[in-house]
Design an enzyme around this catalytic site. Structure first.
Site, mmCIF file in Angstrom:
data_model
loop_
_atom_site.group_PDB
_atom_site.id
_atom_site.type_symbol
_atom_site.label_atom_id
_atom_site.label_comp_id
_atom_site.label_asym_id
_atom_site.label_seq_id
_atom_site.Cartn_x
_atom_site.Cartn_y
_atom_site.Cartn_z
ATOM 1 N N HIS A 293 10.262 7.216 7.765
ATOM 2 C CA HIS A 293 10.754 7.339 6.398
ATOM 3 C C HIS A 293 12.238 7.688 6.450
ATOM 4 O O HIS A 293 12.725 8.240 7.434
ATOM 5 C CB HIS A 293 9.971 8.400 5.641
ATOM 6 C CG HIS A 293 8.599 7.956 5.242
ATOM 7 N ND1 HIS A 293 8.172 7.883 3.934
ATOM 8 C CD2 HIS A 293 7.538 7.527 5.982
ATOM 9 C CE1 HIS A 293 6.929 7.448 3.883
ATOM 10 N NE2 HIS A 293 6.516 7.218 5.125
ATOM 11 N N ASN B 116 9.860 4.483 2.857
ATOM 12 C CA ASN B 116 9.834 4.020 4.244
ATOM 13 C C ASN B 116 11.148 3.347 4.599
ATOM 14 O O ASN B 116 11.934 2.980 3.729
ATOM 15 C CB ASN B 116 8.710 2.982 4.425
ATOM 16 C CG ASN B 116 7.349 3.562 4.154
ATOM 17 O OD1 ASN B 116 7.053 4.005 3.064
ATOM 18 N ND2 ASN B 116 6.494 3.552 5.159
ATOM 19 N N HIS C 262 6.526 4.605 12.481
ATOM 20 C CA HIS C 262 6.479 4.551 11.014
ATOM 21 C C HIS C 262 7.478 5.594 10.492
ATOM 22 O O HIS C 262 7.144 6.770 10.369
ATOM 23 C CB HIS C 262 5.049 4.869 10.569
ATOM 24 C CG HIS C 262 4.809 4.781 9.097
ATOM 25 N ND1 HIS C 262 4.060 3.779 8.524
ATOM 26 C CD2 HIS C 262 5.189 5.575 8.064
ATOM 27 C CE1 HIS C 262 3.989 3.960 7.216
ATOM 28 N NE2 HIS C 262 4.674 5.057 6.915
ATOM 29 N N ARG D 67 0.835 -1.205 0.000
ATOM 30 C CA ARG D 67 0.000 0.000 0.000
ATOM 31 C C ARG D 67 0.871 1.257 0.000
ATOM 32 O O ARG D 67 0.961 1.971 -0.986
ATOM 33 C CB ARG D 67 -0.936 -0.005 1.217
ATOM 34 C CG ARG D 67 -2.057 1.059 1.129
ATOM 35 C CD ARG D 67 -1.650 2.451 1.583
ATOM 36 N NE ARG D 67 -1.194 2.494 2.961
ATOM 37 C CZ ARG D 67 -0.714 3.595 3.554
ATOM 38 N NH1 ARG D 67 -0.606 4.724 2.860
ATOM 39 N NH2 ARG D 67 -0.301 3.564 4.806
ATOM 40 N N ASP D 68 1.563 1.516 1.077
ATOM 41 C CA ASP D 68 2.352 2.737 1.209
ATOM 42 C C ASP D 68 3.516 2.748 0.224
ATOM 43 O O ASP D 68 3.928 3.791 -0.266
ATOM 44 C CB ASP D 68 2.869 2.866 2.647
ATOM 45 C CG ASP D 68 3.303 4.275 2.994
ATOM 46 O OD1 ASP D 68 3.153 5.171 2.153
ATOM 47 O OD2 ASP D 68 3.795 4.481 4.114
ATOM 48 N N CYS E 293 5.150 9.942 0.157
ATOM 49 C CA CYS E 293 3.804 10.484 0.363
ATOM 50 C C CYS E 293 3.449 11.414 -0.791
ATOM 51 O O CYS E 293 4.189 12.368 -1.058
ATOM 52 C CB CYS E 293 3.727 11.254 1.684
ATOM 53 S SG CYS E 293 2.138 12.066 1.970
#
Length: 300
Positions: free
Chosen positions: A210, A250, A208, A16-17, A241
């Site tokens: 990055h 990430n 989370h 997803r991300d 993002c």
């Protein structure tokens, strides 16, 4: 010697991300195959897609096909991002295990990301959370820009805590704190966690990070020293993002697992299988991925 936990939970967000910001369109069968490979690595939580309007995130337009096409493995939790009740309809059709909701700690990023103010976002997410709970699904919450915002600079920790506590009050079971643009450093991470841990137990928090400035693994270590044991990662260092200019990927799950295993911290993940899965997606994307582990493999 620093105190480290015996075990850490890694939550894979690459499908997803990781893929939401990719210019290369990954074919639906390849996404399904990648998730199936991830399911066999020992990872116990995979965020596989987002049920968002395809016009906003075109790379994830095949969310329902992916969600219904994977071969689920017992013991693995499959989750998806759900921004609103329309997305909830797709999630329930797919009958995944866990809903993820998201918002920002800063007003400007929230407006760019969701097109609503922070206070306007809570009622929308309450509907989603209530529907998920009524259908026996757990809900995970993401708060973006906890450490810094591309539009507002350093984030006020009290504001980040306000948003986080509100989401917990709405019924989420776990809160993932996002360094969306990769500006955090280990001292800041510990300062923020000192404030959060006075109000929220460590076992309800995840981190989370990055890796925009190469600080992600150092920030993981700082979090471990504060008692945190759940971390999000994207295999190969995928990610970014769409509403945070300059945000890179990430923390790479393969680098994270390699570091933890080297320090004697168990993850339950097969490192060789993980790297093979990263190589599979690297081939599909058609360019070298940024993880240090893959750079080493690619050089051999």
């Amino acid at each position: 010697m620093m105190q480290l936990p015996n075990n850490v939970t890694i939550k894979e967000v690459g499908p997803r991300d990781g893929l939401q910001n990719e210019k290369t369109v990954i074919a639906t069968p390849d996404k399904i195959e990648w998730i199936n490979r991830l399911s066999r690595t020992g990872v116990r939580h995979i965020e596989i897609t987002s049920f968002v309007n395809p016009k906003w995130i075109p790379p994830l337009a095949d969310s329902l096909e992916v969600a219904t096409g994977i071969a689920r493995v017992e013991g693995v939790t499959y989750s998806a991002l759900v921004p609103n009740m329309r997305g909830m309809e797709g999630f329930l059709k797919a009958n995944l295990d866990e809903v993820a909701v998201f918002m920002s700690a800063t007003e400007t990023h929230n407006q760019k990301n969701i097109n609503k103010s922070i206070d306007e976002t809570f009622p929308v997410l309450k509907e989603v959370i209530d529907a998920a709970l009524q259908n026996g699904k757990r809900v995970r919450g993401y708060v973006s820009t906890v450490f810094g915002c591309p539009y507002e600079g350093r984030t006020d920790v009290k504001q980040a805590l306000y948003v986080s506590q509100k989401l917990l009050d709405l019924g989420i079971h776990e809160l993932s704190l996002g360094d969306t643009i990769g500006v955090a450093n280990p001292v800041q991470v510990q300062q923020v966690l000192e404030v959060f841990l006075r109000e929220i137990p460590a076992d309800r928090l995840a981190m989370h990070f990055h890796d925009t400035r190469g600080m992600a693994l150092a920030n993981v270590l700082a979090s471990l020293q504060m008692g945190l044991t759940t971390f999000d990662g994207a295999l190969g260092g995928l990610g970014g993002c769409p509403y945070a200019p300059g945000a890179s990927g990430n923390v790479a799950t393969d680098d994270l697992v390699h570091m933890l295993h080297g320090m004697g911290v168990a993850t339950g993940i097969d490192e060789a299988a993980l790297v093979a899965s990263a190589q599979f997606m690297q081939d599909k994307i058609g360019r070298p991925l940024p993880s240090h582990t893959l750079q080493t493999v690619n050089a051999c």
